[in-house]
Every structure is written in structure tokens, then in C-alpha cells.
Motif scaffolding. Structure first.
Motif, PDB file in Angstrom:
ATOM      1  N   ILE A   1       0.863  -1.169   0.000  1.00 55.97           N
ATOM      2  CA  ILE A   1       0.000   0.000   0.000  1.00 55.97           C
ATOM      3  C   ILE A   1       0.903   1.223   0.000  1.00 55.97           C
ATOM      4  O   ILE A   1       1.842   1.308   0.802  1.00 55.97           O
ATOM      5  CB  ILE A   1      -0.927   0.022   1.224  1.00 55.97           C
ATOM      6  N   TYR A   2       0.619   2.150  -0.887  1.00 55.74           N
ATOM      7  CA  TYR A   2       1.397   3.382  -0.979  1.00 55.74           C
ATOM      8  C   TYR A   2       0.501   4.539  -0.520  1.00 55.74           C
ATOM      9  O   TYR A   2      -0.637   4.661  -0.953  1.00 55.74           O
ATOM     10  CB  TYR A   2       1.891   3.612  -2.407  1.00 55.74           C
ATOM     11  N   LEU A   3       1.040   5.361   0.361  1.00 52.99           N
ATOM     12  CA  LEU A   3       0.247   6.454   0.923  1.00 52.99           C
ATOM     13  C   LEU A   3       0.966   7.773   0.767  1.00 52.99           C
ATOM     14  O   LEU A   3       2.184   7.853   0.958  1.00 52.99           O
ATOM     15  CB  LEU A   3      -0.015   6.245   2.410  1.00 52.99           C
ATOM     16  N   CYS A   4       0.209   8.795   0.457  1.00 55.68           N
ATOM     17  CA  CYS A   4       0.768  10.139   0.509  1.00 55.68           C
ATOM     18  C   CYS A   4       0.265  10.835   1.777  1.00 55.68           C
ATOM     19  O   CYS A   4      -0.788  10.474   2.318  1.00 55.68           O
ATOM     20  CB  CYS A   4       0.459  10.948  -0.735  1.00 55.68           C
ATOM     21  N   SER A   5       1.033  11.799   2.197  1.00 52.17           N
ATOM     22  CA  SER A   5       0.749  12.440   3.476  1.00 52.17           C
ATOM     23  C   SER A   5       1.227  13.880   3.440  1.00 52.17           C
ATOM     24  O   SER A   5       2.180  14.208   2.738  1.00 52.17           O
ATOM     25  CB  SER A   5       1.473  11.683   4.595  1.00 52.17           C
ATOM     26  N   VAL A   6       0.554  14.711   4.212  1.00 51.67           N
ATOM     27  CA  VAL A   6       1.009  16.077   4.431  1.00 51.67           C
ATOM     28  C   VAL A   6       0.982  16.333   5.929  1.00 51.67           C
ATOM     29  O   VAL A   6       0.227  15.676   6.669  1.00 51.67           O
ATOM     30  CB  VAL A   6       0.133  17.121   3.700  1.00 51.67           C
ATOM     31  N   PHE A   7       1.786  17.273   6.348  1.00 49.63           N
ATOM     32  CA  PHE A   7       1.834  17.612   7.766  1.00 49.63           C
ATOM     33  C   PHE A   7       1.313  19.024   7.959  1.00 49.63           C
ATOM     34  O   PHE A   7       1.756  19.952   7.286  1.00 49.63           O
ATOM     35  CB  PHE A   7       3.262  17.503   8.299  1.00 49.63           C
ATOM     36  N   SER A   8       0.370  19.149   8.871  1.00 50.59           N
ATOM     37  CA  SER A   8      -0.210  20.461   9.164  1.00 50.59           C
ATOM     38  C   SER A   8       0.495  21.060  10.364  1.00 50.59           C
ATOM     39  O   SER A   8       0.408  20.526  11.479  1.00 50.59           O
ATOM     40  CB  SER A   8      -1.702  20.312   9.467  1.00 50.59           C
ATOM     41  N   THR A   9       1.182  22.183  10.143  1.00 51.92           N
ATOM     42  CA  THR A   9       1.827  22.844  11.269  1.00 51.92           C
ATOM     43  C   THR A   9       0.794  23.491  12.184  1.00 51.92           C
ATOM     44  O   THR A   9       1.044  23.684  13.362  1.00 51.92           O
ATOM     45  CB  THR A   9       2.825  23.902  10.778  1.00 51.92           C
ATOM     46  N   GLY A  10      -0.373  23.791  11.646  1.00 57.73           N
ATOM     47  CA  GLY A  10      -1.422  24.367  12.465  1.00 57.73           C
ATOM     48  C   GLY A  10      -2.041  23.347  13.400  1.00 57.73           C
ATOM     49  O   GLY A  10      -2.255  23.612  14.589  1.00 57.73           O
ATOM     50  N   PHE A  11      -2.334  22.165  12.876  1.00 57.47           N
ATOM     51  CA  PHE A  11      -2.934  21.100  13.671  1.00 57.47           C
ATOM     52  C   PHE A  11      -1.884  20.219  14.340  1.00 57.47           C
ATOM     53  O   PHE A  11      -2.216  19.379  15.172  1.00 57.47           O
ATOM     54  CB  PHE A  11      -3.845  20.232  12.801  1.00 57.47           C
ATOM     55  N   LEU A  12      -0.619  20.393  13.945  1.00 55.70           N
ATOM     56  CA  LEU A  12       0.463  19.561  14.480  1.00 55.70           C
ATOM     57  C   LEU A  12       0.148  18.077  14.312  1.00 55.70           C
ATOM     58  O   LEU A  12       0.275  17.283  15.253  1.00 55.70           O
ATOM     59  CB  LEU A  12       0.722  19.888  15.951  1.00 55.70           C
ATOM     60  N   GLU A  13      -0.283  17.713  13.129  1.00 55.65           N
ATOM     61  CA  GLU A  13      -0.507  16.300  12.852  1.00 55.65           C
ATOM     62  C   GLU A  13      -0.385  16.066  11.360  1.00 55.65           C
ATOM     63  O   GLU A  13      -0.482  16.995  10.549  1.00 55.65           O
ATOM     64  CB  GLU A  13      -1.870  15.832  13.334  1.00 55.65           C
ATOM     65  N   ALA A  14      -0.147  14.807  11.015  1.00 56.30           N
ATOM     66  CA  ALA A  14      -0.058  14.419   9.627  1.00 56.30           C
ATOM     67  C   ALA A  14      -1.406  13.892   9.163  1.00 56.30           C
ATOM     68  O   ALA A  14      -2.139  13.257   9.926  1.00 56.30           O
ATOM     69  CB  ALA A  14       1.018  13.342   9.441  1.00 56.30           C
ATOM     70  N   PHE A  15      -1.739  14.178   7.925  1.00 59.55           N
ATOM     71  CA  PHE A  15      -2.951  13.658   7.300  1.00 59.55           C
ATOM     72  C   PHE A  15      -2.543  12.750   6.146  1.00 59.55           C
ATOM     73  O   PHE A  15      -1.558  13.016   5.454  1.00 59.55           O
ATOM     74  CB  PHE A  15      -3.827  14.805   6.791  1.00 59.55           C
ATOM     75  N   PHE A  16      -3.337  11.712   5.968  1.00 60.81           N
ATOM     76  CA  PHE A  16      -2.987  10.700   4.992  1.00 60.81           C
ATOM     77  C   PHE A  16      -4.088  10.523   3.958  1.00 60.81           C
ATOM     78  O   PHE A  16      -5.291  10.663   4.275  1.00 60.81           O
ATOM     79  CB  PHE A  16      -2.752   9.348   5.688  1.00 60.81           C
ATOM     80  N   GLY A  17      -3.654  10.198   2.737  1.00 62.76           N
ATOM     81  CA  GLY A  17      -4.605   9.731   1.754  1.00 62.76           C
ATOM     82  C   GLY A  17      -5.096   8.346   2.113  1.00 62.76           C
ATOM     83  O   GLY A  17      -4.579   7.710   3.041  1.00 62.76           O
ATOM     84  N   GLN A  18      -6.086   7.861   1.375  1.00 65.24           N
ATOM     85  CA  GLN A  18      -6.659   6.542   1.659  1.00 65.24           C
ATOM     86  C   GLN A  18      -5.737   5.405   1.243  1.00 65.24           C
ATOM     87  O   GLN A  18      -5.961   4.264   1.619  1.00 65.24           O
ATOM     88  CB  GLN A  18      -8.002   6.399   0.941  1.00 65.24           C
ATOM     89  N   GLY A  19      -4.719   5.735   0.475  1.00 59.03           N
ATOM     90  CA  GLY A  19      -3.768   4.706   0.082  1.00 59.03           C
ATOM     91  C   GLY A  19      -4.095   4.089  -1.268  1.00 59.03           C
ATOM     92  O   GLY A  19      -5.243   4.094  -1.717  1.00 59.03           O
ATOM     93  N   THR A  20      -3.059   3.566  -1.895  1.00 62.86           N
ATOM     94  CA  THR A  20      -3.181   2.828  -3.151  1.00 62.86           C
ATOM     95  C   THR A  20      -2.663   1.428  -2.911  1.00 62.86           C
ATOM     96  O   THR A  20      -1.491   1.250  -2.578  1.00 62.86           O
ATOM     97  CB  THR A  20      -2.378   3.491  -4.277  1.00 62.86           C
ATOM     98  N   ARG A  21      -3.537   0.463  -3.058  1.00 62.66           N
ATOM     99  CA  ARG A  21      -3.138  -0.943  -2.867  1.00 62.66           C
ATOM    100  C   ARG A  21      -2.677  -1.501  -4.200  1.00 62.66           C
ATOM    101  O   ARG A  21      -3.473  -1.648  -5.126  1.00 62.66           O
ATOM    102  CB  ARG A  21      -4.288  -1.762  -2.312  1.00 62.66           C
ATOM    103  N   LEU A  22      -1.393  -1.769  -4.304  1.00 63.01           N
ATOM    104  CA  LEU A  22      -0.792  -2.264  -5.544  1.00 63.01           C
ATOM    105  C   LEU A  22      -0.492  -3.751  -5.405  1.00 63.01           C
ATOM    106  O   LEU A  22       0.159  -4.173  -4.450  1.00 63.01           O
ATOM    107  CB  LEU A  22       0.502  -1.497  -5.853  1.00 63.01           C
ATOM    108  N   THR A  23      -0.962  -4.502  -6.381  1.00 60.61           N
ATOM    109  CA  THR A  23      -0.631  -5.928  -6.478  1.00 60.61           C
ATOM    110  C   THR A  23       0.080  -6.149  -7.797  1.00 60.61           C
ATOM    111  O   THR A  23      -0.428  -5.769  -8.856  1.00 60.61           O
ATOM    112  CB  THR A  23      -1.888  -6.804  -6.407  1.00 60.61           C
ATOM    113  N   VAL A  24       1.252  -6.753  -7.743  1.00 54.66           N
ATOM    114  CA  VAL A  24       2.030  -7.027  -8.948  1.00 54.66           C
ATOM    115  C   VAL A  24       1.979  -8.526  -9.215  1.00 54.66           C
ATOM    116  O   VAL A  24       2.313  -9.333  -8.336  1.00 54.66           O
ATOM    117  CB  VAL A  24       3.481  -6.558  -8.787  1.00 54.66           C
ATOM    118  N   VAL A  25       1.563  -8.864 -10.436  1.00 54.58           N
ATOM    119  CA  VAL A  25       1.424 -10.286 -10.783  1.00 54.58           C
ATOM    120  C   VAL A  25       2.376 -10.658 -11.912  1.00 54.58           C
ATOM    121  O   VAL A  25       2.920  -9.790 -12.595  1.00 54.58           O
ATOM    122  CB  VAL A  25      -0.023 -10.615 -11.178  1.00 54.58           C
TER     123      VAL A  25
END
Lengths: 113, 114
Positions: free
Chosen positions: B90-114
């Protein structure tokens, strides 16, 4: 380098049991500490945080205290519910690094009715 | 708070091909982070994407395998190149809010390689 070590899982508890998930960290300096939770099928979300020593973070009945002397941030809840079943991640961050997070390995909690 | 839209949410790819993951944030942010979560494992930072400069990669990750673009302050892409089954994660992107002092994440990308 900086690192976070969490208690191994999975942890299985009965409803209303007391929960402790241990978390210790190694860091140069004084990071901010976080607990993130990942419910089944959902994205990662912040559960609680503490930004300096002796701070206590709390949310949804969960608590964790930033202990500088023991470099720990253990997660506790007095009475777990089935809905608390999830994977819990302890993490640290330095704001001067832009907020990138270093995560522990995660602890899977399963609460049985 | 920050709302992050990540797509695709999942994909199944043939080995040797590439997958590009998009991440859109609802506000301007200086840094965006890309993480990988291998099956049953924790999250590991791949790289930090800064607008207007090259991404900064963590130890063990290289630009040829994980090229990143950051064309503006609200958008980034991560490409996973020359896929092998070991890239299934699963690959996730994230940003950090200096105002909220927390990181927020996307829902993720589930990659399966066959």
C-alpha cells in the motif's frame, strides 16, 4: 538513527479489558510523539499526540503520556470495546524536518465480545 | 484539517510495468510525503516531495525506481517503476499540518504485482 519500537502483536482482549500497548523510542533531541490507528478497511488517522515531555494525549478513552526519562509513550485504555479492533501505530516526528514520521511496526488489536 | 485525494485506490499490474499514483491536497503545502506499507508491516517513508526541487529519498529508495513529481503546492505523483512482486504494497501520501500539528494521509493505493 531515530526509531520507534512497539510491543509485538497481535493482541487479543475481551471486551471491557484494560489495554496497554508499549512504545519506546530512540531519538536525538525531543520529538513529538503520536499514536495513529488504522481501522479495518480505512485510512490511517491520528488517535492522539504529545509534543513535549510529560504531556498527556487523550482521545476516545485512550491515553498516552510522553515520558522523557524512559523514552516511552505507552498507549492505554481502561475498557476496550469491539469497535477498538484495529492496528495501532506509534510514531515520532521532528517539526524541523517538515513533519515526516517514523513509525513503529504496528500492533494489531482484536477485541472479542 | 487537510483532505487528501489519492488515486487509484487499487490496481493490479504486470511485472515490468509501472504505476503512477496521484495525490491531490485541498490546500497548499510545502512538503508532501510518500510512504510504503508492505503487507503486515509498518509504514516506511520513501521520499519527501518539495515543490520546485528534487525529491529527497530515504535510504534504500532511489529515484530511478520511485520517480516523484511535484508540479505545484497541491499535487504530487509517485511512480513505481519496473514492477516486481516485491513492490506489492500500500502506498500512501501524506502532508503535515503545522497548524494542527498532525499528519494527514490519503486513503492509500493498494498495488498488487502479478
Amino acid at each position: 538513527g531515530d526509531s520507534v519500537t512497539q510491543m509485538e502483536g497481535p493482541v487479543t482482549l475481551s471486551e471491557e479489558a484494560f489495554l496497554t500497548i508499549n512504545c519506546t523510542y530512540t531519538a536525538t533531541g525531543y520529538p513529538s510523539l503520536f499514536w495513529y490507528v488504522q481501522y479495518p478497511g480505512e485510512g490511517l488517522q491520528l488517535l492522539l499526540k504529545a509534543t513535549k515531555a510529560d504531556d498527556k494525549g487523550s482521545n476516545k478513552g485512550f491515553e498516552a503520556t510522553y515520558r522523557k526519562e524512559t523514552t516511552s509513550f505507552h498507549l492505554e485504555k481502561g475498557s476496550v470495546q469491539v469497535s477498538d479492533s484495529a492496528v495501532y501505530f506509534c510514531a515520532l516526528s521532528f517539526y524541523n524536518q517538515g513533519g515526516k514520521l517514523i513509525f513503529g511496526q504496528g500492533t494489531e488489536l482484536s477485541v472479542k465480545p | 484539517s487537510a483532505v487528501i485525494s489519492q488515486k487509484p485506490s487499487r490496481d493490479i499490474c504486470q511485472r515490468g510495468t509501472s504505476l503512477t499514483i496521484q495525490c491531490q491536497v485541498d490546500s497548499q503545502v510545502t512538503m508532501m510525503f510518500w510512504y510504503r506499507q508492505q503487507p503486515g508491516q509498518s509504514l516506511t517513508l520513501i521520499a519527501t516531495a518539495n515543490q520546485g526541487s528534487e525529491a529527497t529519498y530515504e535510504s534504500g529508495f532511489v529515484i530511478d525506481k520511485f520517480p516523484i513529481s511535484r508540479p505545484n503546492l497541491t499535487f504530487s505523483t509517485l511512480t513505481v517503476s519496473n514492477l516486481s512482486p516485491e513492490d506489492s504494497s500500500i502506498y500512501l501520501c501524506s502532508v503535515f499540518s503545522t497548524g494542527f500539528l498532525e499528519a494527514f494521509f490519503g486513503q492509500g493505493t493498494r498495488l498488487t504485482v502479478v
